[in-house]
Design a protein around this motif. Sequence first.
Motif, PDB file in Angstrom:
ATOM      1  N   ALA A  23       0.734  -1.200  -0.105  1.00 32.47           N
ATOM      2  CA  ALA A  23       0.416   0.030   0.032  1.00 32.47           C
ATOM      3  C   ALA A  23       0.795   1.287  -0.249  1.00 32.47           C
ATOM      4  O   ALA A  23       2.081   1.340   0.291  1.00 32.47           O
ATOM      5  CB  ALA A  23      -1.034  -0.158   1.180  1.00 32.47           C
ATOM      6  N   THR A  24       0.300   2.348  -0.560  1.00 28.69           N
ATOM      7  CA  THR A  24       1.149   3.415  -0.474  1.00 28.69           C
ATOM      8  C   THR A  24      -0.212   4.132   0.062  1.00 28.69           C
ATOM      9  O   THR A  24      -0.946   4.801  -0.969  1.00 28.69           O
ATOM     10  CB  THR A  24       1.435   4.236  -2.057  1.00 28.69           C
ATOM     11  N   THR A  25       0.311   5.872   0.997  1.00 29.44           N
ATOM     12  CA  THR A  25      -0.816   6.548   1.110  1.00 29.44           C
ATOM     13  C   THR A  25      -0.046   7.214   0.877  1.00 29.44           C
ATOM     14  O   THR A  25       1.163   8.058   1.540  1.00 29.44           O
ATOM     15  CB  THR A  25      -0.584   6.619   2.724  1.00 29.44           C
ATOM     16  N   VAL A  26      -0.920   8.881   0.469  1.00 29.91           N
ATOM     17  CA  VAL A  26      -0.401   9.932   0.033  1.00 29.91           C
ATOM     18  C   VAL A  26      -0.956  11.525   0.764  1.00 29.91           C
ATOM     19  O   VAL A  26      -2.244  11.143   0.685  1.00 29.91           O
ATOM     20  CB  VAL A  26      -0.088   9.958  -1.544  1.00 29.91           C
ATOM     21  N   SER A  27      -0.389  12.047   0.869  1.00 31.17           N
ATOM     22  CA  SER A  27      -1.085  13.765   1.430  1.00 31.17           C
ATOM     23  C   SER A  27      -1.104  14.972   0.463  1.00 31.17           C
ATOM     24  O   SER A  27       0.098  14.600  -0.184  1.00 31.17           O
ATOM     25  CB  SER A  27      -0.889  13.688   2.913  1.00 31.17           C
ATOM     26  N   GLY A  64      -0.909  -6.992  -6.287  1.00 31.81           N
ATOM     27  CA  GLY A  64       0.097  -7.465  -7.806  1.00 31.81           C
ATOM     28  C   GLY A  64      -0.917  -8.143  -8.892  1.00 31.81           C
ATOM     29  O   GLY A  64      -0.314  -7.996  -9.871  1.00 31.81           O
ATOM     30  N   GLY A  65      -2.306  -8.068  -8.917  1.00 29.84           N
ATOM     31  CA  GLY A  65      -3.354  -8.738 -10.153  1.00 29.84           C
ATOM     32  C   GLY A  65      -2.985  -9.953 -10.284  1.00 29.84           C
ATOM     33  O   GLY A  65      -2.192 -10.625  -9.399  1.00 29.84           O
ATOM     34  N   ILE A  82       4.535  -3.709  -7.659  1.00 32.29           N
ATOM     35  CA  ILE A  82       3.722  -3.964  -7.405  1.00 32.29           C
ATOM     36  C   ILE A  82       2.978  -2.489  -6.088  1.00 32.29           C
ATOM     37  O   ILE A  82       1.418  -2.523  -6.569  1.00 32.29           O
ATOM     38  CB  ILE A  82       3.285  -5.088  -6.298  1.00 32.29           C
ATOM     39  N   LEU A  83       4.273  -1.835  -6.002  1.00 29.89           N
ATOM     40  CA  LEU A  83       4.084  -0.438  -5.288  1.00 29.89           C
ATOM     41  C   LEU A  83       3.730   0.783  -5.869  1.00 29.89           C
ATOM     42  O   LEU A  83       2.858   1.739  -5.808  1.00 29.89           O
ATOM     43  CB  LEU A  83       4.971  -0.412  -4.452  1.00 29.89           C
ATOM     44  N   ASP A  84       4.148   0.024  -6.937  1.00 32.43           N
ATOM     45  CA  ASP A  84       3.770   0.983  -8.687  1.00 32.43           C
ATOM     46  C   ASP A  84       2.672   1.597  -9.173  1.00 32.43           C
ATOM     47  O   ASP A  84       2.161   1.819  -9.536  1.00 32.43           O
ATOM     48  CB  ASP A  84       4.733   0.119 -10.257  1.00 32.43           C
ATOM     49  N   ARG A  85       1.629  -0.457  -8.910  1.00 36.01           N
ATOM     50  CA  ARG A  85       0.818   0.496  -9.770  1.00 36.01           C
ATOM     51  C   ARG A  85      -0.377   0.555  -8.497  1.00 36.01           C
ATOM     52  O   ARG A  85      -1.916   1.371  -9.221  1.00 36.01           O
ATOM     53  CB  ARG A  85      -0.390  -2.051  -9.172  1.00 36.01           C
ATOM     54  N   THR A 109       0.330   3.526  -7.340  1.00 35.02           N
ATOM     55  CA  THR A 109       0.715   5.042  -7.833  1.00 35.02           C
ATOM     56  C   THR A 109      -0.033   5.757  -9.186  1.00 35.02           C
ATOM     57  O   THR A 109      -0.068   6.764  -9.428  1.00 35.02           O
ATOM     58  CB  THR A 109       2.066   5.006  -7.856  1.00 35.02           C
ATOM     59  N   ILE A 110      -0.376   4.361  -9.644  1.00 35.28           N
ATOM     60  CA  ILE A 110      -0.758   4.724 -10.336  1.00 35.28           C
ATOM     61  C   ILE A 110      -2.103   5.009 -10.705  1.00 35.28           C
ATOM     62  O   ILE A 110      -2.700   5.883 -10.412  1.00 35.28           O
ATOM     63  CB  ILE A 110      -0.903   2.997 -11.716  1.00 35.28           C
ATOM     64  N   VAL A 111      -2.884   4.677  -9.432  1.00 37.20           N
ATOM     65  CA  VAL A 111      -4.351   4.356  -9.281  1.00 37.20           C
ATOM     66  C   VAL A 111      -4.084   5.534  -8.574  1.00 37.20           C
ATOM     67  O   VAL A 111      -5.216   6.680  -8.621  1.00 37.20           O
ATOM     68  CB  VAL A 111      -4.878   3.275  -8.144  1.00 37.20           C
ATOM     69  N   ILE A 112      -3.218   6.079  -7.443  1.00 37.71           N
ATOM     70  CA  ILE A 112      -3.517   7.750  -6.832  1.00 37.71           C
ATOM     71  C   ILE A 112      -3.271   8.280  -7.949  1.00 37.71           C
ATOM     72  O   ILE A 112      -4.311   9.697  -7.762  1.00 37.71           O
ATOM     73  CB  ILE A 112      -1.710   7.828  -6.251  1.00 37.71           C
ATOM     74  N   SER A 113      -2.642   7.940  -9.146  1.00 37.75           N
ATOM     75  CA  SER A 113      -2.654   9.418 -10.427  1.00 37.75           C
ATOM     76  C   SER A 113      -4.088   9.271 -10.912  1.00 37.75           C
ATOM     77  O   SER A 113      -4.195  11.250 -11.287  1.00 37.75           O
ATOM     78  CB  SER A 113      -1.562   8.803 -11.155  1.00 37.75           C
ATOM     79  N   LYS A 114      -4.630   8.666 -11.240  1.00 37.29           N
ATOM     80  CA  LYS A 114      -6.196   8.584 -11.566  1.00 37.29           C
ATOM     81  C   LYS A 114      -6.619   9.084 -10.745  1.00 37.29           C
ATOM     82  O   LYS A 114      -7.809   9.945 -11.292  1.00 37.29           O
ATOM     83  CB  LYS A 114      -6.315   6.891 -12.015  1.00 37.29           C
ATOM     84  N   ASP A 115      -6.735   8.652  -9.215  1.00 35.34           N
ATOM     85  CA  ASP A 115      -7.787   9.653  -8.268  1.00 35.34           C
ATOM     86  C   ASP A 115      -7.326  11.037  -8.190  1.00 35.34           C
ATOM     87  O   ASP A 115      -8.768  12.038  -7.953  1.00 35.34           O
ATOM     88  CB  ASP A 115      -7.358   8.936  -6.996  1.00 35.34           C
ATOM     89  N   LEU A 116      -6.326  11.278  -8.382  1.00 32.38           N
ATOM     90  CA  LEU A 116      -4.891  13.061  -8.701  1.00 32.38           C
ATOM     91  C   LEU A 116      -5.633  13.103  -9.433  1.00 32.38           C
ATOM     92  O   LEU A 116      -6.549  14.545  -9.175  1.00 32.38           O
ATOM     93  CB  LEU A 116      -4.475  12.824  -7.866  1.00 32.38           C
ATOM     94  N   SER A 117      -6.271  12.688 -10.753  1.00 30.53           N
ATOM     95  CA  SER A 117      -6.511  13.147 -11.716  1.00 30.53           C
ATOM     96  C   SER A 117      -8.458  13.747 -11.713  1.00 30.53           C
ATOM     97  O   SER A 117      -8.116  15.225 -12.359  1.00 30.53           O
ATOM     98  CB  SER A 117      -6.548  12.339 -13.095  1.00 30.53           C
ATOM     99  N   ARG A 118      -9.033  12.901 -11.224  1.00 28.61           N
ATOM    100  CA  ARG A 118     -10.448  13.420 -11.181  1.00 28.61           C
ATOM    101  C   ARG A 118     -10.448  14.455 -10.389  1.00 28.61           C
ATOM    102  O   ARG A 118     -10.889  15.775  -9.873  1.00 28.61           O
ATOM    103  CB  ARG A 118     -10.980  12.278 -11.016  1.00 28.61           C
ATOM    104  N   TRP A 119     -10.057  14.647  -8.386  1.00 27.90           N
ATOM    105  CA  TRP A 119      -9.756  15.321  -7.959  1.00 27.90           C
ATOM    106  C   TRP A 119      -9.416  16.817  -8.083  1.00 27.90           C
ATOM    107  O   TRP A 119     -10.227  17.703  -7.596  1.00 27.90           O
ATOM    108  CB  TRP A 119      -8.861  14.945  -6.934  1.00 27.90           C
ATOM    109  N   VAL A 120      -8.171  16.945  -8.893  1.00 28.62           N
ATOM    110  CA  VAL A 120      -7.996  18.362  -9.736  1.00 28.62           C
ATOM    111  C   VAL A 120      -8.607  18.870  -9.909  1.00 28.62           C
ATOM    112  O   VAL A 120      -8.818  19.861 -10.362  1.00 28.62           O
ATOM    113  CB  VAL A 120      -6.218  18.900  -9.870  1.00 28.62           C
TER     114      VAL A 120
END
Length: 186
Positions: free
Chosen positions: A101-105, A126-127, A138-141, A143-154
Motif C-alpha cells: 500500500a501507498t498513502t499520500v497526502s 499485484g493483480g 506492486i507498489l508501482d500499481r 501509484t498508478i491508481v493514485i495518479s488516476k484519483d488525483l486526475s479526477r480530484w484536481v
Amino acid sequence: MKRILTAALCFSTTSVFAATPVLLETPVTYAPDASVVEQIKNECHIEDMLTQHVSKVLRKINHGGDGTIAAQTDAGDARILRLQITHVLGVGGGAWSGPKATTVSADLIENGKVVRHTKINRWSVGGVWGAFKGSCSILDRTTIVISKDLSRWVRDPSYEIKDEAPPKEASAPTAQAESASSVDAE
C-alpha cells in the motif's frame, strides 16, 4: 442558427483550453514522520513513480507541457499539486510477503495558499500475475491508481477520494492467527 452554434462551440472549447493549469511540485517528498521500510524506500523510489504517473495525467489535463514545476519556483497563474508520501506498506518478497500500500497526502495550492487537501491510500496484491511480481512493481500499481484519483480530484472540486479498504489477503493472516489462538485456548 448555424452561426450561433458555431460561436457557442468556439467559446466552450476555448474555455477548456484556457483553464488554469495544474502542475506537480517536484520533487515529491516523504513526510518527516513517514512510515516506510528503508529497503523499499531505497530500492523502489516511490517518489519517482508518483512523479512519473501524476505528471503524465496532469499533462493530459493541461493539454501539454511536462506537468511539473520545481519546488520554490514561481508558478505564475498555475495551481500547484504538492504530494507527500506518508506511509508505504511493503517489505521485500513481492506478493509472497502480502499486499502493498501507498498513502499520500495531497495539497492543491492556488496563489500560495492551500485550497484543498486530501489523503489517498491505495492497496495492491499485484493483480493476476502478482505472485511473479516484485514489491516495487506492486507498489508501482498503487501509484498508478493514485495518479488516476488525483486526475479526477484536481478537475472536480466536489470529488472526494474515499479510503480504500485493504484487500482480503491483508486480513487473512490476522484472521488465521485469531482462529489458531482460539483453537489453542480450547
